[in-house]
Write an enzyme that holds these catalytic residues in place. Structure first.
Site, PDB file in Angstrom:
ATOM      1  N   ASN A  13      -4.195  22.765  -0.131  1.00  9.60           N
ATOM      2  CA  ASN A  13      -3.356  23.390  -1.209  1.00  9.60           C
ATOM      3  C   ASN A  13      -4.547  23.991  -1.809  1.00  9.60           C
ATOM      4  O   ASN A  13      -5.178  25.045  -1.933  1.00  9.60           O
ATOM      5  CB  ASN A  13      -3.038  22.586  -2.547  1.00  9.60           C
ATOM      6  CG  ASN A  13      -1.456  22.088  -1.988  1.00  9.60           C
ATOM      7  OD1 ASN A  13      -0.938  23.804  -1.907  1.00  9.60           O
ATOM      8  ND2 ASN A  13      -1.242  21.470  -2.007  1.00  9.60           N
ATOM      9  N   MET A  83      -4.511  12.941  -7.604  1.00  6.61           N
ATOM     10  CA  MET A  83      -3.162  10.794  -7.776  1.00  6.61           C
ATOM     11  C   MET A  83      -2.762  10.582  -8.515  1.00  6.61           C
ATOM     12  O   MET A  83      -3.866   9.317  -8.789  1.00  6.61           O
ATOM     13  CB  MET A  83      -3.782  10.833  -6.634  1.00  6.61           C
ATOM     14  CG  MET A  83      -2.510  11.802  -5.096  1.00  6.61           C
ATOM     15  SD  MET A  83      -1.227  12.454  -5.680  1.00  6.61           S
ATOM     16  CE  MET A  83       0.194  11.655  -4.871  1.00  6.61           C
ATOM     17  N   ARG A  84      -3.800  11.023 -10.056  1.00  7.28           N
ATOM     18  CA  ARG A  84      -4.294   9.659 -11.480  1.00  7.28           C
ATOM     19  C   ARG A  84      -2.855  10.503 -12.614  1.00  7.28           C
ATOM     20  O   ARG A  84      -2.825  12.008 -12.824  1.00  7.28           O
ATOM     21  CB  ARG A  84      -5.515  10.039 -11.693  1.00  7.28           C
ATOM     22  CG  ARG A  84      -6.538   9.991 -11.417  1.00  7.28           C
ATOM     23  CD  ARG A  84      -6.485   8.686 -10.177  1.00  7.28           C
ATOM     24  NE  ARG A  84      -6.631   7.279 -11.498  1.00  7.28           N
ATOM     25  CZ  ARG A  84      -6.105   6.575 -11.339  1.00  7.28           C
ATOM     26  NH1 ARG A  84      -5.729   5.837 -10.215  1.00  7.28           N
ATOM     27  NH2 ARG A  84      -6.440   5.260 -12.313  1.00  7.28           N
ATOM     28  N   HIS A 102       4.072  19.479  -7.405  1.00  8.64           N
ATOM     29  CA  HIS A 102       4.270  18.905  -7.057  1.00  8.64           C
ATOM     30  C   HIS A 102       5.605  19.021  -6.156  1.00  8.64           C
ATOM     31  O   HIS A 102       6.467  20.264  -6.055  1.00  8.64           O
ATOM     32  CB  HIS A 102       5.737  18.280  -7.951  1.00  8.64           C
ATOM     33  CG  HIS A 102       6.022  17.068  -7.361  1.00  8.64           C
ATOM     34  ND1 HIS A 102       5.694  15.987  -8.018  1.00  8.64           N
ATOM     35  CD2 HIS A 102       7.158  17.193  -7.525  1.00  8.64           C
ATOM     36  CE1 HIS A 102       6.086  14.869  -7.625  1.00  8.64           C
ATOM     37  NE2 HIS A 102       7.816  14.868  -7.001  1.00  8.64           N
ATOM     38  N   ASP A 138       5.034  14.882 -14.011  1.00  6.09           N
ATOM     39  CA  ASP A 138       5.945  16.081 -13.064  1.00  6.09           C
ATOM     40  C   ASP A 138       7.232  16.072 -13.868  1.00  6.09           C
ATOM     41  O   ASP A 138       7.852  16.427 -13.270  1.00  6.09           O
ATOM     42  CB  ASP A 138       6.928  14.793 -11.922  1.00  6.09           C
ATOM     43  CG  ASP A 138       5.480  14.768 -11.147  1.00  6.09           C
ATOM     44  OD1 ASP A 138       4.409  15.259 -10.944  1.00  6.09           O
ATOM     45  OD2 ASP A 138       5.752  13.646 -10.438  1.00  6.09           O
ATOM     46  N   GLN A 166       5.171  25.886   2.440  1.00  4.32           N
ATOM     47  CA  GLN A 166       5.779  26.920   1.271  1.00  4.32           C
ATOM     48  C   GLN A 166       4.864  26.505   0.342  1.00  4.32           C
ATOM     49  O   GLN A 166       4.236  27.128  -1.014  1.00  4.32           O
ATOM     50  CB  GLN A 166       7.175  25.828   1.311  1.00  4.32           C
ATOM     51  CG  GLN A 166       7.966  27.111   1.925  1.00  4.32           C
ATOM     52  CD  GLN A 166       7.566  28.216   2.203  1.00  4.32           C
ATOM     53  OE1 GLN A 166       8.013  28.968   1.214  1.00  4.32           O
ATOM     54  NE2 GLN A 166       8.012  28.314   3.672  1.00  4.32           N
ATOM     55  N   GLU A 167       3.915  24.809  -0.191  1.00  4.34           N
ATOM     56  CA  GLU A 167       3.185  25.130  -1.347  1.00  4.34           C
ATOM     57  C   GLU A 167       2.080  26.071  -0.522  1.00  4.34           C
ATOM     58  O   GLU A 167       1.381  26.620  -2.014  1.00  4.34           O
ATOM     59  CB  GLU A 167       2.497  23.492  -1.083  1.00  4.34           C
ATOM     60  CG  GLU A 167       3.435  22.616  -0.760  1.00  4.34           C
ATOM     61  CD  GLU A 167       2.884  21.169  -1.203  1.00  4.34           C
ATOM     62  OE1 GLU A 167       2.026  20.368  -1.468  1.00  4.34           O
ATOM     63  OE2 GLU A 167       3.673  20.283  -0.850  1.00  4.34           O
TER      64      GLU A 167
HETATM   65  C1  GAR Z   1       0.591  18.036  -1.478  1.00  4.90           C
HETATM   66  O1  GAR Z   1       1.731  17.676  -0.966  1.00  4.90           O
HETATM   67  C2  GAR Z   1       1.188  18.161  -3.244  1.00  4.90           C
HETATM   68  O2  GAR Z   1       2.095  18.209  -3.170  1.00  4.90           O
HETATM   69  C3  GAR Z   1       1.057  16.465  -3.068  1.00  4.90           C
HETATM   70  O3  GAR Z   1      -0.251  15.780  -2.511  1.00  4.90           O
HETATM   71  C4  GAR Z   1      -0.421  16.949  -1.601  1.00  4.90           C
HETATM   72  C5  GAR Z   1      -2.045  16.836  -1.829  1.00  4.90           C
HETATM   73  O4  GAR Z   1      -2.394  17.783  -0.288  1.00  4.90           O
HETATM   74  N1  GAR Z   1       0.701  16.011  -4.819  1.00  4.90           N
HETATM   75  C6  GAR Z   1       1.421  15.998  -5.041  1.00  4.90           C
HETATM   76  O5  GAR Z   1       2.310  14.141  -5.040  1.00  4.90           O
HETATM   77  C7  GAR Z   1       1.317  15.419  -7.238  1.00  4.90           C
HETATM   78  N2  GAR Z   1       1.918  14.353  -7.416  1.00  4.90           N
HETATM   79  P1  GAR Z   1      -3.801  18.563  -0.013  1.00  4.90           P
HETATM   80  O6  GAR Z   1      -4.577  17.285  -1.259  1.00  4.90           O
HETATM   81  O7  GAR Z   1      -3.809  18.849   1.189  1.00  4.90           O
HETATM   82  O8  GAR Z   1      -3.950  19.757  -0.974  1.00  4.90           O
END
Ligand code: GAR
Length: 205
Positions: A13, A83-84, A102, A138, A166-167
């Site tokens: 992302n 992830m904290r 999310h 969240d 999509q993200e």
């Molecule tokens: C992504 O899918 C994001 O939506 C998720 O972690 C991934 C990170 O990927 N986030 C969560 O689960 C937040 N609770 P990336 O490091 O490749 O962006």
């Protein structure tokens, strides 16, 4: 007026933000081995590691994290796979200028393992949400969402991959809205000024 991005891992992302031209001034990780740090460094962006394990308490970790963020005086703090869980005090410090992506259509499936849980629940559609971060994990005001279909034979991995596409579209777009001053937050509801779709249907849903 820029963005500080917080990561814990891969950083796809983050990469999507950079590819979209989002002005990222620094990337901070709570894990020294996060691949996203190298990605940022290759693009000449300042990086820092604030390892949660090095601190005796959540508050001490967040004090160090906040000091590192504030060095860059960002307009926005963007969590991208960070992830904290953050304390209410930390969230309050950045109220209205901290966002997260999310991997589910909130309010469905807050927390972890969203793709496996969507499959187990028999969901026919799934997706991702960009939202303001509030004290309740969240549950902050939703800025934008993108939905994808759940297909026969999907695994958690195939579904995650479909959502991730999509993200990578949704997050830079929502951040651009914020930076352009298009977001209005009223009574826990986000409105986007102008004619912008806050709900996107991907993959011919
Ligand atoms: C992504 O899918 C994001 O939506 C998720 O972690 C991934 C990170 O990927 N986030 C969560 O689960 C937040 N609770 P990336 O490091 O490749 O962006």
């Amino acid at each position: 007026m820029s963005v500080v991005v917080l990561i814990s891992g891969r950083g796809s992302n983050l990469q999507a933000m950079l590819d979209a031209g989002i002005p990222v001034s620094a990337v901070i990780s709570n894990r020294a081995d996060a691949p996203g740090l190298a990605l940022a460094a290759r693009r000449g962006i300042a990086t820092a590691v604030v390892e949660h394990r090095a601190f005796a308490s959540r508050e001490a970790f967040e004090a160090a994290l906040g000091a590192e963020i504030d060095r860059h005086a960002p307009r926005l703090v963007a969590l991208a796979g960070f992830m904290r869980v953050l304390t209410p005090a930390f969230v309050a410090r950045y109220a209205g200028r901290i966002v997260n992506i999310h991997p589910s259509l909130l309010p469905e499936f807050p927390g972890l393992d969203t793709h496996a849980r969507a499959l187990a629940a028999g969901a026919t559609r799934h997706g991702c949400t960009v939202h303001f971060v509030t004290a309740q994990l969240d549950h902050g005001p939703i800025i934008a969402q993108a939905a994808v279909p759940v297909l026969a034979g999907d695994t958690a991995d195939s579904l995650a991959a479909r959502v991730l596409v999509q993200e990578h579209e949704l997050y830079p777009r929502a951040i651009r809205w914020f930076l352009d001053g298009l977001l209005e937050l009223n009574d826990g509801e986000v409105r986007v000024k102008g004619n912008h779709a806050q709900m996107v249907h991907g993959n011919r849903l």
